[in-house]
Design an enzyme around this catalytic site. Structure first.
Site, PDB file in Angstrom:
ATOM      1  N   CYS A  22      -6.187   2.407  -8.168  1.00  0.00           N
ATOM      2  CA  CYS A  22      -7.636   2.528  -8.373  1.00  0.00           C
ATOM      3  C   CYS A  22      -7.982   4.008  -8.356  1.00  0.00           C
ATOM      4  CB  CYS A  22      -8.431   1.802  -7.291  1.00  0.00           C
ATOM      5  SG  CYS A  22     -10.185   2.253  -7.341  1.00  0.00           S
TER       6      CYS A  22
ATOM      7  N   ASP B 228       1.164   9.524   5.196  1.00  0.00           N
ATOM      8  CA  ASP B 228      -0.129   9.792   4.563  1.00  0.00           C
ATOM      9  C   ASP B 228      -0.414  11.290   4.567  1.00  0.00           C
ATOM     10  OD1 ASP B 228      -2.570   9.634   3.418  1.00  0.00           O
ATOM     11  OD2 ASP B 228      -3.576   8.712   5.138  1.00  0.00           O
TER      12      ASP B 228
ATOM     13  N   ASP C 168      -0.002   5.071   0.800  1.00  0.00           N
ATOM     14  CA  ASP C 168      -0.120   6.109   1.830  1.00  0.00           C
ATOM     15  C   ASP C 168      -0.270   5.500   3.217  1.00  0.00           C
ATOM     16  OD1 ASP C 168      -0.037   8.062  -0.193  1.00  0.00           O
ATOM     17  OD2 ASP C 168      -2.171   7.781  -0.578  1.00  0.00           O
TER      18      ASP C 168
ATOM     19  N   ARG D 141     -11.160  -0.904  -6.189  1.00  0.00           N
ATOM     20  CA  ARG D 141     -10.923  -0.131  -4.968  1.00  0.00           C
ATOM     21  C   ARG D 141     -10.899  -1.065  -3.773  1.00  0.00           C
ATOM     22  NH1 ARG D 141     -10.766   4.834  -2.650  1.00  0.00           N
ATOM     23  NH2 ARG D 141     -12.040   5.259  -0.812  1.00  0.00           N
TER      24      ARG D 141
ATOM     25  N   ARG E 206      -8.931  -2.390   4.968  1.00  0.00           N
ATOM     26  CA  ARG E 206      -9.221  -2.548   3.542  1.00  0.00           C
ATOM     27  C   ARG E 206      -8.094  -3.303   2.827  1.00  0.00           C
ATOM     28  NH1 ARG E 206     -12.495   1.333   0.374  1.00  0.00           N
ATOM     29  NH2 ARG E 206     -13.894   2.412   1.797  1.00  0.00           N
TER      30      ARG E 206
ATOM     31  N   ASN F 253      -5.311   2.913  -3.509  1.00  0.00           N
ATOM     32  CA  ASN F 253      -6.571   3.612  -3.802  1.00  0.00           C
ATOM     33  C   ASN F 253      -6.255   5.097  -3.927  1.00  0.00           C
ATOM     34  OD1 ASN F 253      -8.023   1.248  -3.434  1.00  0.00           O
ATOM     35  ND2 ASN F 253      -8.956   1.856  -1.495  1.00  0.00           N
ATOM     36  N   GLN F 254      -6.637   5.730  -5.031  1.00  0.00           N
ATOM     37  CA  GLN F 254      -6.441   7.188  -5.169  1.00  0.00           C
ATOM     38  C   GLN F 254      -7.749   7.821  -5.605  1.00  0.00           C
ATOM     39  OE1 GLN F 254      -3.897   8.871  -4.089  1.00  0.00           O
ATOM     40  NE2 GLN F 254      -2.629   7.082  -3.577  1.00  0.00           N
ATOM     41  N   SER F 255      -8.695   7.891  -4.669  1.00  0.00           N
ATOM     42  CA  SER F 255     -10.014   8.443  -5.011  1.00  0.00           C
ATOM     43  C   SER F 255      -9.924   9.941  -5.281  1.00  0.00           C
ATOM     44  CB  SER F 255     -11.019   8.161  -3.896  1.00  0.00           C
ATOM     45  OG  SER F 255     -10.616   8.803  -2.706  1.00  0.00           O
TER      46      SER F 255
ATOM     47  N   ASP G 211       0.865  -1.170   0.000  1.00  0.00           N
ATOM     48  CA  ASP G 211       0.000   0.000   0.000  1.00  0.00           C
ATOM     49  C   ASP G 211       0.911   1.232   0.000  1.00  0.00           C
ATOM     50  OD1 ASP G 211      -2.353   1.643   0.506  1.00  0.00           O
ATOM     51  OD2 ASP G 211      -1.491   1.874   2.508  1.00  0.00           O
TER      52      ASP G 211
ATOM     53  N   ARG H 112     -12.359  12.420  -7.536  1.00  0.00           N
ATOM     54  CA  ARG H 112     -12.930  13.641  -6.963  1.00  0.00           C
ATOM     55  C   ARG H 112     -12.320  14.900  -7.569  1.00  0.00           C
ATOM     56  NH1 ARG H 112     -13.174  12.160  -0.465  1.00  0.00           N
ATOM     57  NH2 ARG H 112     -13.814   9.983  -0.773  1.00  0.00           N
TER      58      ARG H 112
HETATM   59 ZN   LIG Z   1     -11.414   1.111  -8.762  1.00  0.00          ZN
END
Ligand SMILES: [Zn+2]
Length: 593
Positions: free
Chosen positions: A113, A44, A38, A124, A153, A79-81, A36, A85
């Site tokens: 992701c 983070d 961050d 994700r 997660r 995961n890089q939401s 992972d 956004r």
């Molecule tokens: Zn995804």
């Protein structure tokens, strides 16, 4: 290599490991480490698009270089939401990744992701898509990957893909996530040391390669290795004297012995007999109840012990390997083996063995039971030989009973020899109803003493096989399942041996990392912090069985979706659900390539 050890139909885990084809060869526990980003590799900084803010965690560079030097491939799964956004651009993210590689060295793959929770993507985390994609890109399979991350997660994604997981908590990691993790390390360098230690413990070749300056395993290797390297043993007596599940998880260790022995004789107890008959590599079985192992032991009878000693002497074993669980002592049996004239005895023993053992092996707490067995075999000089690899395996399955229908049904096994580890019956009833309502075909299984339970649980919506199969028949039924829903008990290991995903209703009376389904896609349910934790209780010590009674049937359905197990398509409008295909985000590549 004997044919019964490498039956190709025992490799069906490939069916649930997207991507790479048959990769097993020798005792390779891990060939890739997924990290992972961050909170694990770097501090983070929420939604960071600024390379100047990249700060590696302490010791990261040296730890990663140890993995690279050991030949392990490295991938980042993140995961890089913030992309979804619009909080930073893909270009800024690439700049951040370039900075990470500048500080920490090159990674073999970057899997990102770009979605947010509401997008219903398959990548994700906690979905396992990034783990599948990383394994594919690295040319391996998830079972040979270990994921290091800082939150629940990460662990859920790893386990759902069939990979191992090591949690490195930070101040934001919730206690529940720490309790649920298969393994916990205090920081990234400690996680790396543990990966290398676990890998070396099952593969003596790694001891020879290890760098004595940086790896204790090089100096820890038993003298036995030098004495017996390259030799072929004659008759080896192996021992696992408790229940079916215990015998099943010892299978890889026994196969390692069989790879180098002319003949393998297994001493087991009556509760493990049926499981012993399923194991490849076993030539002969001796069944005898050992009063220092049995949970409801008879008094020690001198006549019985004399008879057992004579029986063991008649085997004519050149040596013995005594497999035990972490709370059992091999020493009483070692004494009988000495009386029977066995010249070389190997076992794990924290207690001082004096002259009872020739190879006294030590294993830290919490190691998965199959790895524990493999490490004892390795210490005794026995390792799996290619193409056999570290996985649970069984002799080829017979046909399942005809009433289960075509493969792809869901098996629910509500009972357990130890009540504390079974599914509460009321919950089992609700799960079966929910599965059936969702379109799953459900098969309820149980042993002959559980017929009343399985009939009630199956009702009129599921096939009731309670008491109607042998253990071999149960194994065959499990082999045809799309998934198995089960507590911490034998059928979970049958599923692992057939590569069938497991929804594990895991009572925390024993550590999940030690007893959970091994190297098979798994979702863990139940309260990992319940008061029964680590009590080893056979009967639940807490009123209401709270560790499992709080599970909701909807969680089982969600778990099956995470595992990619969907009901057969029925006529009518197409089902709406979460995608399980190749994640879109996987195509976002590394910064330096
Ligand atoms: Zn995804």
């Amino acid at each position: 290599m004997r044919q019964d050890q490498v039956e190709p139909d025992q490799r069906r885990s490939a069916r649930v490991c997207a991507g790479a084809g048959e990769a097993a060869s020798g005792p390779v526990l891990f060939d890739a480490v997924l990290l992972d980003r961050d909170g694990t590799l770097i501090e983070d900084v929420p939604y960071n698009g600024d390379p100047e803010k990249v700060r590696p965690v302490p010791g990261a560079r040296a730890a990663l270089d140890r993995l690279r030097a050991a030949g392990l491939r490295l991938a980042v799964v993140t995961n890089q939401s913030g992309l979804a956004r619009g909080l930073f651009t893909e270009e800024r993210m690439r700049a951040v990744h370039a900075r990470v590689e500048q500080l920490l060295g090159r990674f073999d793959a970057w899997l990102v992701c770009p979605h947010d929770d509401g997008d219903g993507c398959g990548c994700r985390k906690p979905a396992p898509g990034l783990v599948h994609a990383a394994a594919r890109e690295l040319g391996t399979v998830p079972a040979r990957c270990v994921l290091v991350g800082d939150i629940g997660r990460d662990m859920t994604a790893a386990l759902a893909a069939g990979a191992a997981g090591i949690l490195v908590p930070t101040p934001v990691t919730r206690p529940q996530e720490v309790a649920a993790a298969p393994q916990v390390a205090p920081d990234l360098p400690a996680a790396v040391a543990e990966i290398l230690r676990r890998r070396a413990a099952v593969d003596p070749a790694t001891w020879r390669r290890a760098d004595p300056a940086t790896d204790r395993s090089a100096t820890d290797r038993p003298d036995a290795l030098r004495q017996v390297g390259g030799r072929r043993a004659g008759t080896v007596l192996v021992v696992r004297a408790d229940s079916a599940g215990d015998v099943l998880v010892t299978g890889p260790g026994i196969r390692a012995v069989a790879a180098d022995a002319e003949r393998v004789v297994l001493l087991c107890g009556p509760r493990g007999r049926a499981a012993a008959e399923l194991l490849p590599g076993v030539d002969e079985i001796i069944e005898h109840r050992l009063p220092w192992i049995d949970p409801a032991p008879d008094p020690v009878d001198p006549t019985d012990m004399t008879a057992l000693t004579a029986r063991l002497a008649a085997v004519g074993a050149d040596e013995a390997v005594v497999f035990t669980s972490f709370h059992q002592s091999p020493l009483p049996l070692a004494l009988l083996l000495r009386l029977a004239g066995v010249r070389r005895v190997s076992a794990i023993s924290d207690d001082y063995p004096g002259s009872l053992l020739d190879v006294r092996h030590r294993v830290p707490a919490g190691v998965p039971e199959p790895e524990r067995a493999l490490s004892l075999a390795a210490a005794a000089g026995f390792t799996l030989a290619a193409p056999d690899g570290p996985a649970l395996r069984l002799r080829p399955a017979s046909a399942p009973p005809p009433e289960v229908g075509a493969p792809g049904y869901v098996v629910l096994h509500p009972g357990s020899a130890a009540q504390a580890r079974g599914c509460p019956p009321e919950l089992a009833v609700r799960i079966v109803r929910a599965l059936a309502a969702a379109g799953h075909r459900v098969v309820v299984t149980g042993d002959p003493g559980e017929r009343e339970l399985t009939a009630w649980v199956a009702g009129d919506v599921a096939v009731d096989l309670g008491g109607r199969t042998s253990l071999a028949g149960l194994a065959a039924t499990v082999a045809g399942a799309g998934a198995v829903v089960v507590g911490n008990t034998g059928p979970a290991h049958l599923a692992a041996a057939h590569g069938v995903p497991v929804v594990s209703l895991f009572a925390p009376t024993v550590p999940f990392g030690q007893w959970g389904p091994w190297r098979v896609p798994t979702v863990r349910l139940g309260d990992p912090e319940a008061p029964c934790r680590d009590t080893r209780a056979a009967r639940c010590p807490v009123p209401g069985h709270p560790c499992l009674s709080g599970v909701e049937p909807g969680q089982v359905l969600d778990a099956l979706r995470l595992l990619g197990v969907t009901p057969p398509v029925r006529p009518g409008p197409p089902a709406v659900g979460c995608g399980t295909g190749v994640p879109a985000g996987a195509s976002i590549g590394g910064s330096s390539r």
